[in-house]
Write a protein that holds these residues in place. Structure first.
Motif, mmCIF file in Angstrom:
data_model
loop_
_atom_site.group_PDB
_atom_site.id
_atom_site.type_symbol
_atom_site.label_atom_id
_atom_site.label_comp_id
_atom_site.label_asym_id
_atom_site.label_seq_id
_atom_site.Cartn_x
_atom_site.Cartn_y
_atom_site.Cartn_z
ATOM 1 N N GLN A 291 0.755 -1.293 -0.037
ATOM 2 C CA GLN A 291 0.072 0.034 -0.057
ATOM 3 C C GLN A 291 0.927 1.360 0.061
ATOM 4 O OE1 GLN A 291 -3.501 0.620 0.674
ATOM 5 N NE2 GLN A 291 -4.136 -1.588 0.285
ATOM 6 N N VAL A 292 1.922 1.325 0.928
ATOM 7 C CA VAL A 292 2.910 2.297 1.056
ATOM 8 C C VAL A 292 3.571 2.593 -0.430
ATOM 9 C CG1 VAL A 292 4.902 3.213 1.993
ATOM 10 C CG2 VAL A 292 3.086 2.274 3.595
ATOM 11 N N ALA A 293 3.991 1.491 -0.914
ATOM 12 C CA ALA A 293 4.739 1.482 -2.278
ATOM 13 C C ALA A 293 3.799 2.072 -3.229
ATOM 14 C CB ALA A 293 4.917 0.348 -2.638
ATOM 15 N N VAL A 294 2.620 1.631 -3.508
ATOM 16 C CA VAL A 294 1.639 2.384 -4.546
ATOM 17 C C VAL A 294 1.310 3.624 -4.137
ATOM 18 C CG1 VAL A 294 -0.619 1.883 -5.558
ATOM 19 C CG2 VAL A 294 0.839 -0.127 -5.092
ATOM 20 N N LEU A 295 1.027 3.785 -2.853
ATOM 21 C CA LEU A 295 0.595 5.548 -2.480
ATOM 22 C C LEU A 295 1.726 6.292 -2.911
ATOM 23 C CD1 LEU A 295 -1.486 6.977 -0.975
ATOM 24 C CD2 LEU A 295 -0.198 6.822 1.009
ATOM 25 N N GLY A 296 2.897 5.975 -2.625
ATOM 26 C CA GLY A 296 4.047 6.748 -2.775
ATOM 27 C C GLY A 296 4.362 6.983 -4.265
ATOM 28 N N SER A 297 3.995 5.950 -5.095
ATOM 29 C CA SER A 297 4.085 6.182 -6.679
ATOM 30 C C SER A 297 3.138 6.824 -7.057
ATOM 31 C CB SER A 297 4.350 4.634 -7.344
ATOM 32 O OG SER A 297 4.424 3.653 -6.583
ATOM 33 N N SER A 298 2.024 6.728 -6.552
ATOM 34 C CA SER A 298 0.795 7.601 -7.040
ATOM 35 C C SER A 298 1.301 9.091 -6.773
ATOM 36 C CB SER A 298 -0.241 7.329 -6.255
ATOM 37 O OG SER A 298 -0.629 5.925 -5.973
ATOM 38 N N ILE B 87 10.875 15.051 -3.486
ATOM 39 C CA ILE B 87 11.010 14.628 -2.125
ATOM 40 C C ILE B 87 10.031 13.345 -1.810
ATOM 41 C CG2 ILE B 87 9.958 15.804 0.016
ATOM 42 C CD1 ILE B 87 10.798 18.231 -0.884
ATOM 43 N N VAL B 88 8.786 13.384 -2.575
ATOM 44 C CA VAL B 88 7.994 12.125 -2.443
ATOM 45 C C VAL B 88 8.823 10.781 -2.601
ATOM 46 C CG1 VAL B 88 5.916 11.039 -3.077
ATOM 47 C CG2 VAL B 88 5.906 13.454 -2.855
ATOM 48 N N LEU B 89 9.558 11.094 -3.749
ATOM 49 C CA LEU B 89 10.333 9.753 -4.285
ATOM 50 C C LEU B 89 11.422 9.653 -3.251
ATOM 51 C CD1 LEU B 89 10.904 7.891 -6.415
ATOM 52 C CD2 LEU B 89 12.719 9.632 -7.253
ATOM 53 N N ALA B 90 12.093 10.547 -2.540
ATOM 54 C CA ALA B 90 12.930 10.267 -1.634
ATOM 55 C C ALA B 90 12.543 9.649 -0.625
ATOM 56 C CB ALA B 90 13.770 11.595 -0.929
ATOM 57 N N ALA B 91 11.118 10.094 0.095
ATOM 58 C CA ALA B 91 10.609 9.426 1.349
ATOM 59 C C ALA B 91 9.933 7.980 0.864
ATOM 60 C CB ALA B 91 9.334 10.239 1.493
ATOM 61 N N LEU B 92 9.823 7.934 -0.365
ATOM 62 C CA LEU B 92 9.371 6.214 -0.660
ATOM 63 C C LEU B 92 10.405 5.566 -0.825
ATOM 64 C CD1 LEU B 92 7.276 4.219 -2.013
ATOM 65 C CD2 LEU B 92 7.867 5.197 -4.038
ATOM 66 N N THR B 93 11.478 6.034 -1.146
ATOM 67 C CA THR B 93 12.895 5.191 -1.287
ATOM 68 C C THR B 93 13.272 4.906 0.410
ATOM 69 O OG1 THR B 93 13.556 6.370 -3.024
ATOM 70 C CG2 THR B 93 15.234 4.916 -1.973
ATOM 71 N N ALA C 226 18.098 7.779 -0.367
ATOM 72 C CA ALA C 226 16.876 8.605 -0.226
ATOM 73 C C ALA C 226 17.447 10.147 0.195
ATOM 74 C CB ALA C 226 16.020 7.958 1.162
ATOM 75 N N GLY C 227 18.581 10.077 1.234
ATOM 76 C CA GLY C 227 19.020 11.509 1.595
ATOM 77 C C GLY C 227 19.662 12.184 0.516
ATOM 78 N N LEU C 228 20.432 11.288 -0.369
ATOM 79 C CA LEU C 228 21.126 11.987 -1.627
ATOM 80 C C LEU C 228 19.969 12.347 -2.453
ATOM 81 C CD1 LEU C 228 24.150 9.605 -2.446
ATOM 82 C CD2 LEU C 228 24.015 11.929 -2.014
ATOM 83 N N LEU C 229 18.951 11.704 -2.665
ATOM 84 C CA LEU C 229 17.894 12.146 -3.601
ATOM 85 C C LEU C 229 17.256 13.347 -3.123
ATOM 86 C CD1 LEU C 229 15.525 9.178 -4.556
ATOM 87 C CD2 LEU C 229 16.082 10.901 -5.740
ATOM 88 N N PHE C 230 17.218 13.409 -1.776
ATOM 89 C CA PHE C 230 16.452 14.572 -1.186
ATOM 90 C C PHE C 230 17.376 15.659 -1.302
ATOM 91 C CE2 PHE C 230 15.776 17.286 2.659
ATOM 92 C CZ PHE C 230 14.509 17.700 2.267
ATOM 93 N N ALA C 231 18.529 15.645 -1.144
ATOM 94 C CA ALA C 231 19.718 16.971 -1.099
ATOM 95 C C ALA C 231 19.884 17.072 -2.537
ATOM 96 C CB ALA C 231 20.968 16.431 -0.509
ATOM 97 N N ILE C 232 19.895 16.129 -3.347
ATOM 98 C CA ILE C 232 20.261 16.635 -4.632
ATOM 99 C C ILE C 232 19.193 16.914 -5.595
ATOM 100 C CG2 ILE C 232 21.451 16.061 -6.908
ATOM 101 C CD1 ILE C 232 23.568 14.023 -5.345
ATOM 102 N N LEU D 150 12.475 5.560 -9.559
ATOM 103 C CA LEU D 150 11.351 5.098 -9.111
ATOM 104 C C LEU D 150 10.991 3.336 -9.520
ATOM 105 C CD1 LEU D 150 8.703 5.142 -7.503
ATOM 106 C CD2 LEU D 150 7.422 5.889 -9.580
ATOM 107 N N LEU D 151 11.492 3.425 -11.014
ATOM 108 C CA LEU D 151 11.080 1.995 -11.172
ATOM 109 C C LEU D 151 12.526 1.095 -10.603
ATOM 110 C CD1 LEU D 151 9.104 0.711 -13.350
ATOM 111 C CD2 LEU D 151 10.850 1.130 -15.139
ATOM 112 N N ALA D 152 13.595 1.555 -10.442
ATOM 113 C CA ALA D 152 14.579 0.956 -9.963
ATOM 114 C C ALA D 152 14.192 0.515 -8.505
ATOM 115 C CB ALA D 152 16.055 1.498 -10.054
ATOM 116 N N VAL D 153 13.714 1.313 -7.810
ATOM 117 C CA VAL D 153 13.238 1.264 -6.389
ATOM 118 C C VAL D 153 12.181 0.172 -6.346
ATOM 119 C CG1 VAL D 153 12.358 2.273 -4.468
ATOM 120 C CG2 VAL D 153 14.230 3.457 -5.519
#
Lengths: 240, 218
Positions: free
Chosen positions: B7-14, B41-47, B63-69, B166-169
């Motif tokens: 559920q979390v995965a699908v919610l995040g990807s949505s 930011i959503v992607l980082a949270a999902l990761t 996730a931290g790198l995603l968020f920062a960069i 996202l696909l990779a995660v």
């Protein structure tokens, strides 16, 4: 088999919705005023508005046809019928509380956009204005006065209430009664009220934050809603 | 537990996909940039959530790198570029907003159809999000081809990057950190190169309309 208590509960539900609708609109107006640093009219002002309008006489243009006289009753009647059909307090089937979280996210957004458009709230229509360029709801009722106006206004407020309860009870069905036990009904009434207040605050905050869209952009907003609805339907089918 | 995870995965990807759709609806480069920043930011949270559910501490770093960069640094650079081109009026996109929204809806339908075999063989709890990631892939490609202003195309490219991440995660619970680092660096370098291109296009044509590049033909 027709269950008499069921019928009574339905009727009570509709009456409750009718009685609550002006209060809801008054609450939204008050909340908006507070957010804009105004003191705001009391929450029960719409009740007085209705009383005032119902006591006034109706002025009808000499050229108005019979449709003009029938329309307010049709509008009011159909909205009341709709409020009979919506699960305000009781639902025959218990909803699954975390059914499809993702489909629900899309649907909630889609329904919220449609609700704003349908009830003439801010990004689509400004409910507080009487300026020709911005009024959609206001333009439809411009010629009406007295009790007719009261009926139409009441119906539009009821419509907002129906949409908000629908959104609240479909997406957060906690506390909704599944039987006709009095205790369950009392809890349902309480939770529905809480949900309504939360949604009304959301509407008020949104209306304070956003400006009205250009008319040409409204179809685009509705296209967003359409795409979200499409996504929700696809994902719920694909997840089978 | 797997139920909550999926559920979390699908919610995040949505959420990630939703940011892409919002870009289609909003107007103006600053709005696009904030849509992209929120998407990252959503992607980082999902990761991070995937890292939590599969107990993989490396994903926290990703996730931290995603968020920062992608969440902070690139939007900031983009804003700087956008401020410089503030006066440049964006030519209308090739496809109008309502149509492009409907087209993106159809593209996501297509993604659902295309991801069916992928979903059938995958047994990870995150597979529900895969069609959404592919949908974002299509939508961001569509953004790139349907917009005329070069900076919007750059944002579309960055969203494409996000879709692949996202696909990779979702598909493999993230690639190894070292690969991820390479991808980040690639994205950043790509972005810097494109920034130079933006300046060049603007200096040559005094517009950011990428269609003007056709005039270079002899």
């Amino acid at each position: 088999m027709v269950d008499t208590t069921g019928v009574i509960v339905e009727a009570v539900q509709a009456l409750l919705a009718l009685a609550l609708a002006p209060g809801l609109i008054g609450f939204i107006r008050w909340m908006k005023a507070r957010l804009q640093n105004r003191r705001g009219a009391p929450v029960w002002t719409p009740y007085f508005e209705l009383r005032k309008l119902l006591r006034k006489e109706t002025v009808v243009s000499a050229n108005a046809s019979w449709v003009f006289h029938v329309a307010p009753f049709v509008v009011f009647g159909s909205t009341v019928v709709v409020s009979l059909l919506v699960p305000v307090l009781v639902t025959p089937l218990p909803f699954n509380s975390v059914a499809d979280l993702f489909a629900v996210v899309y649907l909630l957004l889609a329904l919220f956009i449609v609700m704003l458009a349908e009830t003439g709230r801010l990004p689509v229509d400004n409910p507080a204005t009487h300026l020709e360029l911005t009024m959609i709801h206001e333009a439809m009722i411009l010629e009406y006065s007295g009790p007719y106006l009261a009926l139409i206004e009441w119906a539009s407020w009821l419509k907002l209430l129906v949409f908000l309860t629908l959104a609240g009870n479909l997406f957060v069905p906690w506390g909704l009664a599944t039987s006709l036990a009095p205790a369950g009904l009392a809890i349902a009434a309480g939770t529905t009220l809480v949900k309504l207040v939360v949604l009304a605050v959301a509407v008020a905050v949104l209306e304070t934050r956003v400006a009205k869209l250009r008319l040409f952009r409204v179809p685009e907003l509705l296209a967003v809603s359409f795409v979200l609805g499409l996504l929700a339907v696809t994902s719920s089918f694909a997840m089978r | 537990m797997p139920l909550v995870f999926s559920q979390v995965a699908v919610l995040g990807s949505s959420g990630v996909l939703l940011c892409g759709i919002i870009l289609l609806w909003r107007r103006g480069v600053p709005a696009y940039i904030s849509a992209f920043a929120w998407q990252s930011i959503v992607l980082a949270a999902l990761t991070a959530a995937v890292g939590y559910f599969c107990d993989d501490p490396q994903l926290y770093w990703v996730a931290g790198l995603l968020f920062a960069i992608k969440g902070l640094a690139i939007p900031r650079l983009l804003r700087k570029v956008a401020r410089r081109f503030e006066r440049v009026v964006e030519p209308p996109p090739y496809v109008n907003t309502a149509t492009s929204l409907v087209v993106s809806g159809l593209l996501i339908l297509l993604a659902y159809a295309a991801a069916r075999p992928l979903q059938a063989i995958a047994d990870a709890p995150t597979r529900g999000g895969m069609p959404l990631a592919m949908g974002l892939l299509f939508v961001s490609l569509f953004i790139i081809v349907s917009r005329r202003k070069a900076i919007t195309q750059v944002i579309g490219f960055l969203m494409l990057e996000n879709a692949i991440a996202l696909l990779a995660v979702l598909g493999t619970y993230g690639v190894p950190l070292i690969v991820e680092l390479g991808v980040f660096l690639d994205a950043l370098m790509g972005f810097l190169v494109m920034q130079i291109f933006l300046y060049e296009i603007h200096d040559t044509f005094s517009t950011l309309d990428a269609g003007a590049l056709n005039r270079l033909k002899h």
